[in-house]
Design a protein around this motif. Structure first.
Motif, mmCIF file in Angstrom:
data_model
loop_
_atom_site.group_PDB
_atom_site.id
_atom_site.type_symbol
_atom_site.label_atom_id
_atom_site.label_comp_id
_atom_site.label_asym_id
_atom_site.label_seq_id
_atom_site.Cartn_x
_atom_site.Cartn_y
_atom_site.Cartn_z
ATOM 1 N N ILE A 1 -58.511 -82.176 35.168
ATOM 2 C CA ILE A 1 -57.839 -82.914 36.244
ATOM 3 C C ILE A 1 -57.615 -81.998 37.444
ATOM 4 C CG2 ILE A 1 -55.619 -83.919 36.942
ATOM 5 C CD1 ILE A 1 -57.143 -85.929 35.358
ATOM 6 N N VAL A 2 -57.113 -80.797 37.193
ATOM 7 C CA VAL A 2 -56.852 -79.844 38.270
ATOM 8 C C VAL A 2 -58.150 -79.452 38.963
ATOM 9 C CG1 VAL A 2 -56.040 -77.514 38.803
ATOM 10 C CG2 VAL A 2 -54.720 -78.978 37.253
ATOM 11 N N ALA A 3 -59.198 -79.199 38.183
ATOM 12 C CA ALA A 3 -60.491 -78.832 38.769
ATOM 13 C C ALA A 3 -61.048 -79.968 39.612
ATOM 14 C CB ALA A 3 -61.476 -78.470 37.662
ATOM 15 N N LEU A 4 -60.928 -81.198 39.135
ATOM 16 C CA LEU A 4 -61.425 -82.355 39.882
ATOM 17 C C LEU A 4 -60.635 -82.525 41.172
ATOM 18 C CD1 LEU A 4 -63.254 -84.886 39.977
ATOM 19 C CD2 LEU A 4 -61.446 -86.116 38.741
ATOM 20 N N GLY A 5 -59.317 -82.360 41.100
ATOM 21 C CA GLY A 5 -58.487 -82.506 42.290
ATOM 22 C C GLY A 5 -58.814 -81.484 43.360
ATOM 23 N N LYS A 6 -59.196 -80.285 42.927
ATOM 24 C CA LYS A 6 -59.523 -79.226 43.886
ATOM 25 C C LYS A 6 -60.934 -79.373 44.464
ATOM 26 C CE LYS A 6 -56.457 -75.641 42.078
ATOM 27 N NZ LYS A 6 -56.368 -74.299 41.442
ATOM 28 N N SER A 7 -61.778 -80.156 43.789
ATOM 29 C CA SER A 7 -63.170 -80.290 44.250
ATOM 30 C C SER A 7 -63.489 -81.674 44.795
ATOM 31 C CB SER A 7 -64.119 -79.990 43.089
ATOM 32 O OG SER A 7 -63.962 -80.968 42.058
ATOM 33 N N ALA A 8 -62.442 -82.474 45.029
ATOM 34 C CA ALA A 8 -62.661 -83.862 45.463
ATOM 35 C C ALA A 8 -62.834 -83.961 46.975
ATOM 36 C CB ALA A 8 -61.509 -84.739 44.996
ATOM 37 N N GLY A 9 -63.658 -83.113 47.532
ATOM 38 C CA GLY A 9 -63.951 -83.174 48.963
ATOM 39 C C GLY A 9 -62.732 -82.995 49.842
ATOM 40 N N GLY A 10 -61.731 -82.289 49.355
ATOM 41 C CA GLY A 10 -60.524 -82.066 50.150
ATOM 42 C C GLY A 10 -59.544 -83.218 50.107
ATOM 43 N N LYS A 11 -59.954 -84.321 49.491
ATOM 44 C CA LYS A 11 -59.086 -85.500 49.439
ATOM 45 C C LYS A 11 -58.035 -85.391 48.335
ATOM 46 C CE LYS A 11 -62.574 -88.741 51.219
ATOM 47 N NZ LYS A 11 -63.345 -89.978 50.921
ATOM 48 N N GLY A 12 -58.347 -84.639 47.289
ATOM 49 C CA GLY A 12 -57.449 -84.557 46.161
ATOM 50 C C GLY A 12 -57.451 -85.850 45.360
#
Length: 325
Positions: free
Chosen positions: A145-156
């Motif tokens: 979840i944390v990795a996805l949030g950090k890599s979501a194109g800056g959108k979080g």
């Protein structure tokens, strides 16, 4: 005897009778009429299930019906304020938690209440927190979840809660602060509409009290703590990952009354609640919601618990710089 005198005498007798009747009514032992149990969220959520598990048995223990009344909004503060507007006579009970009585005024300047306005009679349940996610979110653990949030194109990612200043809001913001993940808050009036939206894919994640009805609606990501819960040992714990160690959080639900409620009424309610919480069927119903049944405590112990929880959550709000809006 003349007519005016007779009329005066009759009126005097009638007035005396009414006064005696009023005095008898005032002296009636508590409770002499139905009791209302306020639930601070809409029907269908965890708080509502807990209330309905105890309402009928509590009514039997008290000798009067206990009527469940749902009122959601403002992180549960609308219902809390309604309780405080009622007389402190024990006829308006509150199924509350730290969300409503401690945290709501810390986030919302319009909420004019304090934890000190309430008296905790007893805890009913202790509810471990769990992170849930929409089913199609490509992440299955807190680390992912944390990795996805950090890599979501800056959108979080987006996350839901039952309102600004709720415990779930604070805990999730604290998690974001510790992990550096970007999150956007989407507040709801209660858990039921939040889960409905998450089931429809409109919100990414949420941290909520565990409930057995989550399966099939959302993805269960992890227990908010270092260890798995016996409620469902198949769900991993945050502490099993690398990014969030020693992050242990849980919430409780209990019965509260307005401060100033007569001591004999508080004692009567506490005795009835203790009786209800020993009922095997009630315990079974509470456990079926995904709750752990709390230990019965004395009135003094309950007061000390609320004081300690108030200090803890006020410190948590300060740590994330939560300001009343």
């Amino acid at each position: 005897m003349n007519a005016p005198f007779a009329l005066t005498r009759k009126l005097g007798t009638l007035l005396a009778g009414l006064l005696l009747a009023g005095a008898a009514t005032a002296a009636d032992p508590y409770p002499s009429r139905p009791v209302t149990l306020m639930v601070p969220y809409p029907a269908g959520g965890l708080s509502d299930s807990i209330a309905r598990a105890i309402s009928v048995p509590l009514g039997k223990a008290l000798g009067q019906p206990v009527i469940v009344d749902n009122l959601g909004g403002v992180s549960g503060a609308l219902a809390a304020q309604k309780v405080l507007k009622a007389p402190a006579d024990g006829y308006m009970l509150f199924l509350g938690s730290p969300n409503e009585v401690i945290l709501s005024p810390l986030a919302n300047a319009a909420v004019k209440l304090r934890a000190e306005d309430f008296r905790l009679l007893t805890q009913l349940t202790v509810n471990p927190l769990v992170m849930v996610a929409r089913k199609d979110l490509p992440a299955n653990s807190i680390d992912e979840i944390v990795a996805l949030g950090k890599s979501a194109g800056g959108k979080g990612l987006t996350y839901g809660s039952v309102g600004v200043g709720s415990m779930y809001h604070l805990v999730t913001e604290s998690m974001a602060q510790q992990t550096g993940i970007k999150l956007t808050h989407v507040p709801y009036k209660g858990g039921a509409p939040l889960l409905q939206d998450m089931g429809g894919g409109n919100v990414d994640i949420a941290i909520l009290p565990y409930a057995t009805n989550y399966r099939g609606i959302v993805k269960l990501v992890g227990w908010v703590g270092d260890q798995r819960s016996k409620l469902d040992s198949s769900i991993p714990a945050f502490g099993e990952g690398k990014v969030l160690k020693n992050f242990n959080q849980q919430i409780w639900a209990g019965i509260l009354v307005k401060t100033g409620t007569p001591e004999d009424v508080a004692v009567r309610l506490h005795k009835a609640l203790a009786e209800v919480m020993q009922d095997a069927e009630v315990r079974k119903l509470l456990e079926a919601t995904g709750s752990e049944v709390a230990k019965t405590t004395s009135l003094g112990e309950a007061s000390k618990l609320l004081e300690a929880e108030t200090a803890k959550f006020r410190a948590m709000a300060k740590s994330i710089n939560l300001q009343p809006q």
